[in-house]
Design an enzyme around this catalytic site. Sequence first.
Site, mmCIF file in Angstrom:
data_model
loop_
_atom_site.group_PDB
_atom_site.id
_atom_site.type_symbol
_atom_site.label_atom_id
_atom_site.label_comp_id
_atom_site.label_asym_id
_atom_site.label_seq_id
_atom_site.Cartn_x
_atom_site.Cartn_y
_atom_site.Cartn_z
ATOM 1 N N LYS A 124 16.997 -25.831 2.077
ATOM 2 C CA LYS A 124 18.228 -26.015 2.732
ATOM 3 C C LYS A 124 18.885 -27.313 2.044
ATOM 4 O O LYS A 124 18.343 -28.286 1.840
ATOM 5 C CB LYS A 124 18.345 -26.176 4.304
ATOM 6 C CG LYS A 124 17.918 -24.778 4.766
ATOM 7 C CD LYS A 124 18.049 -24.853 6.281
ATOM 8 C CE LYS A 124 17.479 -23.600 7.095
ATOM 9 N NZ LYS A 124 18.014 -22.352 6.577
ATOM 10 N N LYS A 181 4.531 -18.878 5.249
ATOM 11 C CA LYS A 181 3.944 -19.621 6.479
ATOM 12 C C LYS A 181 3.630 -18.171 7.315
ATOM 13 O O LYS A 181 4.287 -16.894 6.910
ATOM 14 C CB LYS A 181 5.141 -20.290 6.974
ATOM 15 C CG LYS A 181 6.373 -19.417 7.667
ATOM 16 C CD LYS A 181 7.343 -20.228 8.400
ATOM 17 C CE LYS A 181 7.143 -19.707 9.928
ATOM 18 N NZ LYS A 181 8.313 -20.167 10.637
ATOM 19 N N GLU A 215 17.544 -21.834 18.540
ATOM 20 C CA GLU A 215 18.157 -20.472 18.224
ATOM 21 C C GLU A 215 18.771 -19.886 19.344
ATOM 22 O O GLU A 215 17.973 -20.113 20.648
ATOM 23 C CB GLU A 215 17.024 -19.587 17.780
ATOM 24 C CG GLU A 215 16.407 -19.922 16.265
ATOM 25 C CD GLU A 215 15.221 -19.047 15.849
ATOM 26 O OE1 GLU A 215 15.420 -17.855 15.375
ATOM 27 O OE2 GLU A 215 13.819 -19.180 16.635
ATOM 28 N N LYS A 259 22.980 -22.168 18.453
ATOM 29 C CA LYS A 259 22.208 -22.219 17.445
ATOM 30 C C LYS A 259 22.355 -23.379 16.602
ATOM 31 O O LYS A 259 23.494 -23.748 16.118
ATOM 32 C CB LYS A 259 22.427 -20.925 16.472
ATOM 33 C CG LYS A 259 21.707 -20.996 15.186
ATOM 34 C CD LYS A 259 22.011 -19.694 14.387
ATOM 35 C CE LYS A 259 21.451 -19.656 12.954
ATOM 36 N NZ LYS A 259 20.183 -19.442 12.895
ATOM 37 N N ARG A 264 0.736 -1.294 0.001
ATOM 38 C CA ARG A 264 0.010 0.013 -0.030
ATOM 39 C C ARG A 264 0.820 1.223 -0.104
ATOM 40 O O ARG A 264 0.524 2.107 -0.578
ATOM 41 C CB ARG A 264 -0.911 -0.021 1.298
ATOM 42 C CG ARG A 264 -2.007 -1.101 0.999
ATOM 43 C CD ARG A 264 -2.805 -1.507 2.499
ATOM 44 N NE ARG A 264 -1.756 -1.358 3.469
ATOM 45 C CZ ARG A 264 -1.761 -1.902 4.587
ATOM 46 N NH1 ARG A 264 -3.006 -1.823 5.444
ATOM 47 N NH2 ARG A 264 -0.947 -2.059 5.764
ATOM 48 N N HIS A 297 8.248 -26.681 10.199
ATOM 49 C CA HIS A 297 9.615 -27.115 9.666
ATOM 50 C C HIS A 297 9.842 -28.582 10.143
ATOM 51 O O HIS A 297 10.504 -29.492 9.232
ATOM 52 C CB HIS A 297 10.650 -26.327 10.060
ATOM 53 C CG HIS A 297 10.310 -24.808 9.589
ATOM 54 N ND1 HIS A 297 10.037 -24.295 8.404
ATOM 55 C CD2 HIS A 297 10.136 -23.681 10.418
ATOM 56 C CE1 HIS A 297 9.766 -23.030 8.289
ATOM 57 N NE2 HIS A 297 10.032 -22.456 9.470
ATOM 58 N N ASP A 302 5.111 -22.512 15.385
ATOM 59 C CA ASP A 302 5.934 -21.799 14.382
ATOM 60 C C ASP A 302 7.012 -22.709 13.821
ATOM 61 O O ASP A 302 7.494 -22.535 12.896
ATOM 62 C CB ASP A 302 6.569 -20.546 15.166
ATOM 63 C CG ASP A 302 7.308 -19.565 14.110
ATOM 64 O OD1 ASP A 302 6.676 -19.340 13.203
ATOM 65 O OD2 ASP A 302 8.333 -19.315 14.575
HETATM 66 N N1 LIG Z 1 10.331 -11.656 7.545
HETATM 67 C C1 LIG Z 1 10.794 -12.855 7.540
HETATM 68 O O1 LIG Z 1 12.135 -13.128 7.864
HETATM 69 C C2 LIG Z 1 9.893 -14.074 7.503
HETATM 70 C C3 LIG Z 1 10.648 -15.520 7.557
HETATM 71 C C4 LIG Z 1 10.016 -16.481 7.177
HETATM 72 C C5 LIG Z 1 8.503 -16.270 6.863
HETATM 73 N N2 LIG Z 1 7.843 -14.852 6.725
HETATM 74 C C6 LIG Z 1 6.420 -14.809 6.590
HETATM 75 O O2 LIG Z 1 6.487 -13.884 4.925
HETATM 76 C C7 LIG Z 1 5.485 -13.117 5.211
HETATM 77 C C8 LIG Z 1 5.895 -11.265 5.203
HETATM 78 O O3 LIG Z 1 6.638 -11.322 6.161
HETATM 79 P P1 LIG Z 1 7.200 -9.884 6.654
HETATM 80 O O4 LIG Z 1 8.157 -9.913 7.710
HETATM 81 O O5 LIG Z 1 7.778 -9.373 5.264
HETATM 82 O O6 LIG Z 1 6.138 -9.126 6.932
HETATM 83 P P2 LIG Z 1 5.866 -7.632 6.812
HETATM 84 O O7 LIG Z 1 7.275 -6.809 7.146
HETATM 85 O O8 LIG Z 1 4.671 -7.174 7.904
HETATM 86 O O9 LIG Z 1 5.355 -7.089 5.553
HETATM 87 C C9 LIG Z 1 4.319 -7.038 5.003
HETATM 88 C C10 LIG Z 1 3.901 -6.024 4.059
HETATM 89 O O10 LIG Z 1 2.628 -6.202 3.545
HETATM 90 C C11 LIG Z 1 2.121 -5.008 3.339
HETATM 91 N N3 LIG Z 1 0.579 -5.161 3.132
HETATM 92 C C12 LIG Z 1 -0.157 -5.070 4.501
HETATM 93 N N4 LIG Z 1 -1.446 -5.113 4.081
HETATM 94 C C13 LIG Z 1 -1.541 -5.049 2.859
HETATM 95 C C14 LIG Z 1 -2.477 -5.096 1.816
HETATM 96 N N5 LIG Z 1 -3.526 -5.198 2.036
HETATM 97 N N6 LIG Z 1 -2.142 -5.095 0.556
HETATM 98 C C15 LIG Z 1 -0.743 -5.030 0.186
HETATM 99 N N7 LIG Z 1 0.433 -4.795 0.944
HETATM 100 C C16 LIG Z 1 0.081 -5.147 2.339
HETATM 101 C C17 LIG Z 1 2.383 -4.104 4.263
HETATM 102 O O11 LIG Z 1 2.976 -3.111 3.576
HETATM 103 P P3 LIG Z 1 2.109 -1.622 3.399
HETATM 104 O O12 LIG Z 1 1.938 -1.280 4.993
HETATM 105 O O13 LIG Z 1 3.098 -0.731 2.473
HETATM 106 O O14 LIG Z 1 0.981 -2.004 2.678
HETATM 107 C C18 LIG Z 1 3.829 -4.938 4.890
HETATM 108 O O15 LIG Z 1 5.075 -4.023 4.896
HETATM 109 C C19 LIG Z 1 4.525 -13.404 6.276
HETATM 110 O O16 LIG Z 1 3.492 -14.203 5.878
HETATM 111 C C20 LIG Z 1 5.653 -14.042 7.306
HETATM 112 O O17 LIG Z 1 4.965 -14.889 8.268
HETATM 113 C C21 LIG Z 1 8.957 -13.731 7.038
#
Ligand SMILES: NC(=O)c1ccc[n+]([C@@H]2O[C@H](COP(=O)([O-])OP(=O)(O)OC[C@H]3O[C@@H](n4cnc5c(N)ncnc54)[C@H](OP(=O)(O)O)[C@@H]3O)[C@@H](O)[C@H]2O)c1
Length: 507
Positions: free
Chosen positions: A197, A163, A231, A362, A50, A257, A252
């Site tokens: 991995k 996930k 971890e 870890k 957004r 995993h 989680d």
């Molecule tokens: N981060 C990691 O290391 C990691 C690892 C494994 C899995 N995951 C998974 O990957 C996914 C993303 O994780 P993340 O850490 O990147 O989450 P995040 O930092 O919360 O990013 C998600 C993004 O989604 C956008 N968003 C929210 N509502 C939206 C909408 N209605 N339309 C379009 N965009 C929208 C937000 O940006 P705006 O506010 O600009 O819309 C936000 O920046 C999750 O399911 C998480 O569980 C993440």
Amino acid sequence: MDNKEQLHPCMIVIFGASGDLTKRKLIPALYDLYTRKQMPEHFAIVGVSRTAFSDDDFRQKLFDFKSDNYPDADQWKAFSNHIHYHAADSTKLADFGDMKARLKQLADEHKTGENMLFYLSMAPQFFEPTIQNISAAEMVTEGKRYCSLDRQSKPWQRIVVEKPFGSDPKSATHLNSVLANVFEETEIYRIDHYLGKELVQNMMVLRFANAIFEPIWNQSYIDHVQITASETVGVESRGAYYDGPTGGAMRDMIQSHLLQVLSVMAMEPPVSLKAEDIRTEKIKIFKAMRVPKYDDVPNIAVRGQYGDGQLGGKVIKSFRESEGVNPESQCDTYAAMKMYVDTWRWGGVPFYLRSGKAMAKKVTNIVLYFKPTPHILFRDMAKQRKANQIVINVQPDEGIRIRFEGKVPGHKLAVKDVELDFDYVKQWNAQPPDGYATLLYDVMLGDQTLFKHRDEIECAWHAVQPVLDYWQDNPQFDLPNYAAGTWGPSAADILMAQSNRYWHNPK
Ligand SMILES: NC(=O)c1ccc[n+]([C@@H]2O[C@H](COP(=O)([O-])OP(=O)(O)OC[C@H]3O[C@@H](n4cnc5c(N)ncnc54)[C@H](OP(=O)(O)O)[C@@H]3O)[C@@H](O)[C@H]2O)c1
């Protein structure tokens, strides 16, 4: 390796692109593929979220976050020319009109045709509306592809789902149905970066390319198996998420995993290396996982939560003091579980799974403990009786170690445990590729081997749900019950000691 011929032109649309995963993992992984010449000749990456960004601002944001990763300015420039950004709310169908028009224009510019890879990199509550809007906006043509006599010549649309995939059996089944209404199962990629991995795939090679391991890989020789993912860090800034409905070590880590790792470790040899043949064998293991009885949960599962502690001189605050965490939280930052896989091969062999945060080291590994020899000839051994072990290190220090008994040099006949070590990095003089690069490459190729089938997810939830229910109904009053920087609660040691076993805690 240059596989461009097998890779079709495609557009990668990342929903949630302004978030952490995109800048930390997805773009670095795609850049890695690009520099290894493993991207299609024609591709485009379009970030959607957004917040408003111009293409240039978005590229700069990605670069600034991990500039060390992009040392070659020319390579980055060439790669980032493929990256674009479109501001939209994916839960609003009204936003899809402009988005479709922009994607069409970019597809023409980059000659990517109609092949489209949607990546849901956003919080799970947005998965369902986004999938429904992709469908309502008629961005999926694969139904026609399925009916076609010549499927290969038709464009494809694939979807990668991050996930957490549901928070219990019901929500996971629901999400699977939502996906199935829009995409064929063959186009759905439920990602698990553990499966990307290298060592998980190495395990298949270890087992099925060698004659010396497979004959002893069964209940006749193996006493028990341990699978650990620990971890050293606590929840840091993710306290609110972790203390929420999809957080906790059981949901989680173990459900997602570790049961996947178990399935690869335990499956029967597949008839071929085709994705469907490997998945068939994995699904059999998931179906054979014994679902614990609710009343038996205290005997087979342990929950823990870290309190204050120290690691390497660094003070770690207790989980309950972390930002966004309920000061009386019951959340499991540690979970351990004993389970059985009811098959001919594994009958009676316990699998001990554990995962925790703020632990002493870890490590992710699988340890196979072998039964003792039928008769003990050496008196030394009778005293110590260390079991033979195969230790498969998934991370860090990827490799395989075999522990067995050797003779101590000298006139006296003495026996002591020795180790044979295969270190991945030393052996091949190469770091294993990042899991996300492997997995994204496979999605573009259309190879589902390392992705979860819907049955695997649903069975995995059933296997842990009685534990979650029991924990929900029975609050534990001694939390926190382990100090940060240790190997978890004493109850987990007792779980093992009840069967004269102990955890493999690497130094
Ligand atoms: N981060 C990691 O290391 C990691 C690892 C494994 C899995 N995951 C998974 O990957 C996914 C993303 O994780 P993340 O850490 O990147 O989450 P995040 O930092 O919360 O990013 C998600 C993004 O989604 C956008 N968003 C929210 N509502 C939206 C909408 N209605 N339309 C379009 N965009 C929208 C937000 O940006 P705006 O506010 O600009 O819309 C936000 O920046 C999750 O399911 C998480 O569980 C993440």
